[in-house]
Design an enzyme around this catalytic site. Structure first.
Site, PDB file in Angstrom:
ATOM      1  N   ASN A  95     -91.067  59.716  19.036  1.00 55.88           N
ATOM      2  CA  ASN A  95     -92.290  60.380  19.392  1.00 55.88           C
ATOM      3  C   ASN A  95     -92.023  61.672  19.613  1.00 55.88           C
ATOM      4  O   ASN A  95     -90.936  62.353  19.921  1.00 55.88           O
ATOM      5  CB  ASN A  95     -92.495  59.634  20.890  1.00 55.88           C
ATOM      6  CG  ASN A  95     -92.967  58.265  21.037  1.00 55.88           C
ATOM      7  OD1 ASN A  95     -93.764  57.698  19.999  1.00 55.88           O
ATOM      8  ND2 ASN A  95     -92.512  57.613  21.702  1.00 55.88           N
ATOM      9  N   HIS A 108     -85.145  61.329  20.048  1.00 51.70           N
ATOM     10  CA  HIS A 108     -84.694  60.057  19.958  1.00 51.70           C
ATOM     11  C   HIS A 108     -85.522  59.075  19.332  1.00 51.70           C
ATOM     12  O   HIS A 108     -86.721  59.556  18.936  1.00 51.70           O
ATOM     13  CB  HIS A 108     -84.454  59.424  21.429  1.00 51.70           C
ATOM     14  CG  HIS A 108     -85.661  59.527  22.263  1.00 51.70           C
ATOM     15  ND1 HIS A 108     -86.028  60.763  22.850  1.00 51.70           N
ATOM     16  CD2 HIS A 108     -86.203  58.464  22.645  1.00 51.70           C
ATOM     17  CE1 HIS A 108     -87.227  60.395  23.531  1.00 51.70           C
ATOM     18  NE2 HIS A 108     -87.233  59.022  23.433  1.00 51.70           N
TER      19      HIS A 108
END
Length: 115
Positions: free
Chosen positions: A86, A99
């Site tokens: 994201n 991440h």
């Protein structure tokens, strides 16, 4: 810097690690969205995909290599898994340290309508 993932990298915040090498660390998400939900991060703090610099691209390759290894180790490589990043507030990014979510362990269905 007050980054929870940097604190996990340095060891001052505990995590349930499943993988670590000189570039990457991976650990169980504390709010899993699937039976297998692992977060994979580079040890270097990079806020989001928008902040990746030329010298950082190899780290994203290391993240993908770790995902492949972890999926095999956790027994989801053959049945399938999803690797999600994201980028930014509107995408749902909450922790601003790049991440990837490794999700699997059940049928996840299409991510997008018509996919």
């Amino acid at each position: 810097m007050d980054c929870i993932f940097c604190k996990i990298v340095e060891g001052s915040v505990p995590s349930k690690k499943v993988f670590e090498n000189e570039h990457v660390v991976a650990f169980h998400d504390i709010q899993p969205a699937a039976p297998v939900h692992i977060l994979i991060i580079p040890k270097k703090h990079i806020a989001s995909m928008n902040d990746v610099q030329q010298e950082d691209w190899h780290l994203l390759g290391e993240v993908h290599r770790a995902a492949q290894h972890i999926a095999a180790e956790l027994g989801i490589a053959e049945s399938g898994y999803r690797l999600v990043n994201n980028c930014g507030k509107d995408s749902g990014q909450i922790v601003f340290h790049i991440h990837y979510h490794l999700l699997g362990g059940k049928p996840l269905g299409p991510l997008l309508a018509g996919a």
